[in-house]
Design an enzyme around this catalytic site. Sequence first.
Site, mmCIF file in Angstrom:
data_model
loop_
_atom_site.group_PDB
_atom_site.id
_atom_site.type_symbol
_atom_site.label_atom_id
_atom_site.label_comp_id
_atom_site.label_asym_id
_atom_site.label_seq_id
_atom_site.Cartn_x
_atom_site.Cartn_y
_atom_site.Cartn_z
ATOM 1 N N ASP A 131 77.281 24.779 68.399
ATOM 2 C CA ASP A 131 76.850 23.899 67.317
ATOM 3 C C ASP A 131 76.057 22.758 67.949
ATOM 4 O OD1 ASP A 131 77.805 22.841 64.260
ATOM 5 O OD2 ASP A 131 77.267 21.287 65.687
ATOM 6 N N HIS A 155 75.953 28.357 65.089
ATOM 7 C CA HIS A 155 76.339 27.825 63.784
ATOM 8 C C HIS A 155 75.233 26.893 63.303
ATOM 9 C CE1 HIS A 155 78.310 24.376 61.527
ATOM 10 N NE2 HIS A 155 78.538 25.420 60.749
ATOM 11 N N ASP A 160 84.132 34.490 56.986
ATOM 12 C CA ASP A 160 84.425 33.233 57.680
ATOM 13 C C ASP A 160 85.625 32.573 57.012
ATOM 14 O OD1 ASP A 160 84.437 30.774 58.896
ATOM 15 O OD2 ASP A 160 82.386 30.227 58.353
ATOM 16 N N LYS A 190 82.522 33.292 52.657
ATOM 17 C CA LYS A 190 83.696 32.478 52.966
ATOM 18 C C LYS A 190 84.951 33.120 52.376
ATOM 19 C CE LYS A 190 81.383 29.118 54.973
ATOM 20 N NZ LYS A 190 81.623 28.627 56.335
ATOM 21 N N GLU A 205 84.974 34.981 61.368
ATOM 22 C CA GLU A 205 84.654 33.704 61.987
ATOM 23 C C GLU A 205 85.791 32.713 61.805
ATOM 24 O OE1 GLU A 205 81.146 30.336 61.393
ATOM 25 O OE2 GLU A 205 80.738 32.455 60.952
ATOM 26 N N GLU A 250 72.231 31.352 62.080
ATOM 27 C CA GLU A 250 72.668 31.127 60.699
ATOM 28 C C GLU A 250 71.603 30.351 59.934
ATOM 29 O OE1 GLU A 250 76.671 29.649 58.300
ATOM 30 O OE2 GLU A 250 76.371 29.013 60.383
ATOM 31 N N GLU A 264 81.992 26.639 66.283
ATOM 32 C CA GLU A 264 81.363 25.507 65.604
ATOM 33 C C GLU A 264 82.204 24.232 65.710
ATOM 34 O OE1 GLU A 264 81.898 25.213 60.995
ATOM 35 O OE2 GLU A 264 81.667 27.337 61.466
#
Length: 455
Positions: A330, A357, A252, A224, A278, A388, A307
């Site tokens: 998602d 996602h 992301d 992240k 992402e 993921e 997502e």
Amino acid sequence: MPLNKNGLKIVQVDVKDVRFPTSLGGHGSDALHTDPNYSCAYVTTTTESGKRGFGLTFTCGRGTEIIVLTVRAMKRFIVGRNAADIFADFATFWRQITNDSQMRWIGPEKGVAHLAVAAILNSLWDLWARLENKPLWRLLADMEPEELVSTIDFRYITDVITKEEAIQMLRDKRSGKEQRIKTLLDKGYPAYTTQVGWLGYSDELVEQLCKKYLSMGFTHFKVKVGLNLEDDYRRCSAVRRCIGDDKYLMVDANQAWSVNEAIEWMKALAPLRPIWIEEPTSPDDVLGHATIAKALEPYGIGVATGEMCANRVMFKQFLQSGGMQYCQIDSARIGGVNEILAVYLMAEKLKVKVCPHAGGVGLCEMVQHLQYWDYAALSATMDDRLIEYVDQQHEHFTDPCVVNNARYMAPMKPGYSTQFLPGVLEKFSYPHGTKWQKMIKEGLFPAPDEAELVN
């Protein structure tokens, strides 16, 4: 063969606000979601013969009560209907529940309304798979192309794909399907991990987790980013050192940046060789994503998103524009399996890789079924495709996902893997569950306000 309608009248749709206190450990934290409590609106659909289907839509805590109320408002579309009739004309039912002449005003096909629809439809698909005594991925893979396509509402997407094209695509992939199913049963499906990279984790914990997941066979690691460039470079550099030059890094931003900011930030991170960025900007900015993708192409960085993409129409535009190189459906965001199938079909036609996602509550359990179907019946490839994997909340399910050597193993129990274990609702329903009452009493969380008291 059509289902026997006896006993399949739907007599009850129950919904619960279920929350887990993940914010206490910083689990799930990113640039915009700094203190999530992984949660879900959890739907149980019951027929007059006692057959049940379980579905959910994922949330981050506060606001789940709004989805619960919306599900209750949508009961009118399902209670009293026969499940066999719904499945026999699923696309029509999908349009009815998503396009009611009054309720569509609070959508249409987006936001809280669509999240509620997803929970209901996920419970119906779980019910259908249980009635057929198959895991959902096998139910989908065993369908004739015409039957599968009949579950999809093609309104607004026929400029990209028609029913006839979709049927032909599925027919064309019949050859080798049984061998691909055997491959899935024998070897599973490749995964990547996000567990090493939450923003709330210390450097020491990140390093520890990198070593753990390397030992588990993982080769793809997501971190992240998005709050501070210097910190991002330091943290991503630490992950790169831990995993080595032969492994893969993804980052992301969870929508943190403007378009130009995203481009410049990723140019700065480019020496660390991330393969994708992402959600670099607003999840609704199709042209912004396309601009970012074009600017980062010379650096070998693709754009992944989806997502929080609202519906198949938004996905259509992302896919057409070049705004996504990795399509991240998602399982609980758009309108259930029906709409997700439409996105897979468009992605396959436009040759964009689908990498779902997952994480959260139940998302890993659900998306494995979707990706298994895709490999067996549609794309017929795993090249550069991953699911993921986030290692939390699986212990609450009767059929948790199983990941061995960085591969999702085939779910074999009937259904969509969405049923909670006995006792979970009693403990974690918010705010009256025993665990929540204890944490509120201990001062770990504030008492709920009146608006949250919906269970």
